[in-house]
Enzyme design. Structure first.
Site, PDB file in Angstrom:
ATOM      1  N   TRP A  99     -19.184 -63.192 -35.218  1.00 31.10           N
ATOM      2  CA  TRP A  99     -21.278 -62.933 -35.081  1.00 31.10           C
ATOM      3  C   TRP A  99     -21.635 -63.106 -36.023  1.00 31.10           C
ATOM      4  O   TRP A  99     -23.108 -63.151 -37.003  1.00 31.10           O
ATOM      5  CB  TRP A  99     -20.817 -61.033 -35.262  1.00 31.10           C
ATOM      6  CG  TRP A  99     -19.681 -61.330 -33.906  1.00 31.10           C
ATOM      7  CD1 TRP A  99     -18.779 -60.594 -33.835  1.00 31.10           C
ATOM      8  CD2 TRP A  99     -20.537 -61.601 -32.660  1.00 31.10           C
ATOM      9  NE1 TRP A  99     -18.178 -60.533 -32.511  1.00 31.10           N
ATOM     10  CE2 TRP A  99     -19.605 -61.451 -31.614  1.00 31.10           C
ATOM     11  CE3 TRP A  99     -21.407 -61.781 -31.739  1.00 31.10           C
ATOM     12  CZ2 TRP A  99     -19.418 -60.715 -30.574  1.00 31.10           C
ATOM     13  CZ3 TRP A  99     -21.881 -61.599 -30.694  1.00 31.10           C
ATOM     14  CH2 TRP A  99     -20.979 -61.439 -29.237  1.00 31.10           C
ATOM     15  N   ASP A 166     -24.054 -55.448 -39.830  1.00 34.34           N
ATOM     16  CA  ASP A 166     -23.360 -55.301 -38.980  1.00 34.34           C
ATOM     17  C   ASP A 166     -22.337 -54.547 -38.743  1.00 34.34           C
ATOM     18  O   ASP A 166     -21.827 -54.747 -38.733  1.00 34.34           O
ATOM     19  CB  ASP A 166     -23.599 -56.842 -38.315  1.00 34.34           C
ATOM     20  CG  ASP A 166     -23.251 -57.029 -36.714  1.00 34.34           C
ATOM     21  OD1 ASP A 166     -22.626 -55.630 -36.208  1.00 34.34           O
ATOM     22  OD2 ASP A 166     -22.909 -57.929 -36.221  1.00 34.34           O
ATOM     23  N   LYS A 190     -18.691 -51.010 -28.564  1.00 37.26           N
ATOM     24  CA  LYS A 190     -17.383 -50.978 -29.111  1.00 37.26           C
ATOM     25  C   LYS A 190     -17.052 -49.193 -29.720  1.00 37.26           C
ATOM     26  O   LYS A 190     -15.262 -49.126 -29.567  1.00 37.26           O
ATOM     27  CB  LYS A 190     -17.837 -51.721 -30.835  1.00 37.26           C
ATOM     28  CG  LYS A 190     -18.189 -53.050 -29.919  1.00 37.26           C
ATOM     29  CD  LYS A 190     -17.715 -54.188 -29.369  1.00 37.26           C
ATOM     30  CE  LYS A 190     -18.543 -54.734 -28.786  1.00 37.26           C
ATOM     31  NZ  LYS A 190     -18.904 -55.693 -30.467  1.00 37.26           N
TER      32      LYS A 190
HETATM   33  C1  LIG Z   1     -19.967 -57.356 -30.647  1.00 39.43           C
HETATM   34  C2  LIG Z   1     -20.455 -57.368 -31.044  1.00 39.43           C
HETATM   35  C3  LIG Z   1     -21.575 -58.162 -31.778  1.00 39.43           C
HETATM   36  C4  LIG Z   1     -22.718 -58.370 -30.477  1.00 39.43           C
HETATM   37  O1  LIG Z   1     -23.338 -57.529 -29.680  1.00 39.43           O
HETATM   38  P1  LIG Z   1     -24.103 -57.450 -28.489  1.00 39.43           P
HETATM   39  O2  LIG Z   1     -24.832 -55.815 -28.184  1.00 39.43           O
HETATM   40  O3  LIG Z   1     -23.320 -58.301 -27.232  1.00 39.43           O
HETATM   41  O4  LIG Z   1     -25.667 -58.275 -29.332  1.00 39.43           O
HETATM   42  C5  LIG Z   1     -22.198 -58.141 -33.208  1.00 39.43           C
HETATM   43  N1  LIG Z   1     -21.647 -58.680 -33.701  1.00 39.43           N
HETATM   44  C6  LIG Z   1     -20.342 -57.571 -33.739  1.00 39.43           C
HETATM   45  C7  LIG Z   1     -19.570 -57.319 -35.493  1.00 39.43           C
HETATM   46  C8  LIG Z   1     -19.696 -57.239 -32.686  1.00 39.43           C
HETATM   47  O5  LIG Z   1     -18.419 -56.447 -32.102  1.00 39.43           O
END
Ligand SMILES: *Cc1c(COP(=O)(O)O)cnc(C)c1O
Length: 357
Positions: A99, A166, A190
């Protein structure tokens, strides 16, 4: 058979949250309408939006000078919205996994990117330490939990430049000091709710500093000004986030979550270390409390497929590791009960009895 949901995302939600969402889909608070068929600008949905923002603020102790936004596009759209809005000349990134790499790729389209440290040399199995954050960077971007590789940053870094995180896969899993960050964002799917909504916690003094034209929908200031209602927000996913936060508050908030998450992770990491068939992939000091990655020990690797089938036959779901790590990944998000972790441990022990040489 009872399912034990170890999926990495979209992932487990508390049963009560799903049931309350189902009720609101049929009839929101007895008003005779579904939460899906209301004007987002009417008072009934506004109350949902307001409570969700208020719970974010209360549970994460977000200071006054931050905004809480709910947007579309996933965490992935933030990878480009961030540099679009904030990158003037040069930005700093910590490269800790897939990511982070995706975020870096987008930033490169807007300016110079300095990768201050990377754990790519060991397939991202650790969090780099002792790196220096450049004082002339426009911002410093980190990924606090690396969902794919099972590593996590537990420290709120002191950054000389605006710190952006993030937190898609560890938001609300422990207390954080929001004041150390200029922006925190993530997809909801998540630890918070269903896919379809992205949360953004942002301090507005970092905005308005780039010269380029920013398309209206990609400009944070649009969404701040309109209270996430410039266009139609993802109403139903926001409703579920609200239910998750009500549930989380009832259980004692992020401090209580942290304690439960530490307990669950300690149980499972303990078993991975003890069991002769398995071994963890992440470095001990970087191990995630949310995504626990493990593989078969050398000598037992041919049993990988068989273990997955065995676990599946016992109701375990979502245990297959990401293809870039292989093996297994047990995601133990907030809503994962300790009983499911114990059920996985029982299956691992049973498998060990069958196969240990
Ligand atoms: C799942 C995830 C993403 C991607 O998220 P989307 O909403 O599918 O764009 C980005 N960063 C992390 C750390 C993730 O676990």
């Amino acid at each position: 058979m009872k399912k034990h949901n170890f999926s990495a995302g979209p992932s487990i939600l508390a049963r009560e949250v799903i049931e309350n969402t189902a009720k609101a889909v049929l009839d929101l608070n007895g008003i005779g309408l579904s939460v899906m068929e209301l004007s987002h600008r009417g008072k009934d949905f506004q109350a949902v939006m307001d409570e969700t923002v208020a719970l974010f603020r209360e549970l994460l102790e977000i200071p006054e000078n931050y905004h809480v936004l709910f947007l579309g596009g996933g965490a992935s759209l933030q990878f480009s919205m961030i540099p679009y809005n904030l990158l003037k000349a040069r930005a700093a990134y910590l490269e800790t996994g897939t990511w982070a790499k995706k975020a870096i790729k987008e930033a490169k389209g807007f300016g110079e990117v300095e990768v201050v440290a990377s754990s790519a040399d060991k397939n991202f199995n650790y969090i780099p330490k002792g790196f220096k954050i450049p004082e002339d960077a426009d911002y410093f971007h980190i990924t606090t939990n690396n969902t794919i590789f099972g590593t996590e940053i537990f420290e709120d870094y002191n950054s000389p430049v605006p710190l952006i995180a993030d937190m898609s896969s560890d938001i609300f899993s422990r207390p954080i000091d929001v004041s150390k960050y200029a922006m925190i964002y993530g997809g909801a799917q998540k630890n918070l709710g269903p896919a379809g909504v992205t949360f953004v916690i942002i301090r507005d003094d970092i905005l308005g500093k780039v010269d380029r034209y920013i398309p209206t929908m990609l400009d944070y200031q649009t969404h701040i000004k309109e209270g996430s209602m410039f266009n139609t927000p993802p109403c139903l996913p926001i409703y579920t986030c609200m239910e998750t936060l009500r549930w989380l508050k009832k259980l004692g908030g992020v401090g209580a979550m942290q304690k439960m998450n530490q307990e669950k992770a300690a149980l499972l990491y303990g078993e991975i270390e003890r069991n002769v068939l398995f071994t963890g992939t992440a470095a001990n000091d970087s191990r995630s409390l949310m995504n626990i990655c493990f593989v078969m020990q050398p000598g037992y690797q041919e049993l990988e497929k068989e273990f997955l089938e065995f676990a599946t036959s016992r109701g375990m779901v979502g245990l297959k590791g990401h293809r870039s790590v292989g093996g297994f990944r047990a995601s133990t998000y907030n809503a994962m009960p300790k009983e499911s972790v114990q059920a996985l441990i029982d299956v691992m022990q049973e498998f060990e009895k069958m196969h240990a040489k």
